[in-house]
Design a protein around this motif. Structure first.
Motif, PDB file in Angstrom:
ATOM      1  N   ASN A 169      -8.003   9.855  -3.665  1.00 25.82           N
ATOM      2  CA  ASN A 169      -6.689  10.172  -3.133  1.00 25.82           C
ATOM      3  C   ASN A 169      -5.700  10.468  -4.269  1.00 25.82           C
ATOM      4  OD1 ASN A 169      -4.819  10.494  -1.098  1.00 25.82           O
ATOM      5  ND2 ASN A 169      -4.245   8.332  -1.077  1.00 25.82           N
TER       6      ASN A 169
ATOM      7  N   SER B  53       1.390  16.255 -10.795  1.00 32.22           N
ATOM      8  CA  SER B  53       2.650  15.542 -10.568  1.00 32.22           C
ATOM      9  C   SER B  53       3.399  15.358 -11.886  1.00 32.22           C
ATOM     10  CB  SER B  53       2.390  14.182  -9.905  1.00 32.22           C
ATOM     11  OG  SER B  53       1.667  13.331 -10.774  1.00 32.22           O
TER      12      SER B  53
ATOM     13  N   CYS C  17      -0.971   5.264  -4.821  1.00 26.61           N
ATOM     14  CA  CYS C  17      -2.215   5.676  -4.157  1.00 26.61           C
ATOM     15  C   CYS C  17      -3.171   4.519  -3.881  1.00 26.61           C
ATOM     16  CB  CYS C  17      -2.928   6.727  -5.010  1.00 26.61           C
ATOM     17  SG  CYS C  17      -1.989   8.234  -5.137  1.00 26.61           S
TER      18      CYS C  17
ATOM     19  N   GLN D 197      -3.339  13.692  -4.804  1.00 22.83           N
ATOM     20  CA  GLN D 197      -1.880  13.549  -4.737  1.00 22.83           C
ATOM     21  C   GLN D 197      -1.186  13.727  -6.079  1.00 22.83           C
ATOM     22  OE1 GLN D 197      -0.006  10.333  -2.701  1.00 22.83           O
ATOM     23  NE2 GLN D 197      -1.523  10.256  -1.074  1.00 22.83           N
TER      24      GLN D 197
END
Length: 91
Positions: free
Chosen positions: A68, A76, A43, A72
């Motif tokens: 960001n 995860s 990122c 994102q």
């Protein structure tokens, strides 16, 4: 002084959060700072990573990259752990 004068111009004492630091929760002891740095560098440029017990603080060089990374990388997977990524609210 009382604070020992570490860091450039007393960076980060008091004041609002910088927007550069992210709180990363739900990490296992098997995850190293190198793993996190590599994961977050997709990122943007990572300044530093501090791994604590069960969480980490990841500091970016740019606010945009940090924002960001929240979008994102929250949720995860890293080494079998589902990461929880949010802005570090502590000054």
């Amino acid at each position: 002084g009382r604070f020992g004068g570490r860091g450039p111009r007393g960076a980060g004492r008091g004041g609002p959060p910088s927007g550069l630091k992210l709180y990363v929760g739900n990490i296992s002891d098997s995850i190293s700072w190198r793993d996190l740095k590599a994961h977050f560098e997709q990122c943007g440029a990572v300044d530093r990573v501090d791994v604590k017990h069960g969480f980490a603080i990841v500091r970016f060089l740019r606010k945009d990259d940090a924002a960001n990374a929240i979008k994102q990388l929250d949720g995860s997977n890293l080494n079998g752990c589902t990461l929880s990524v949010s802005l570090d609210k502590r000054p």
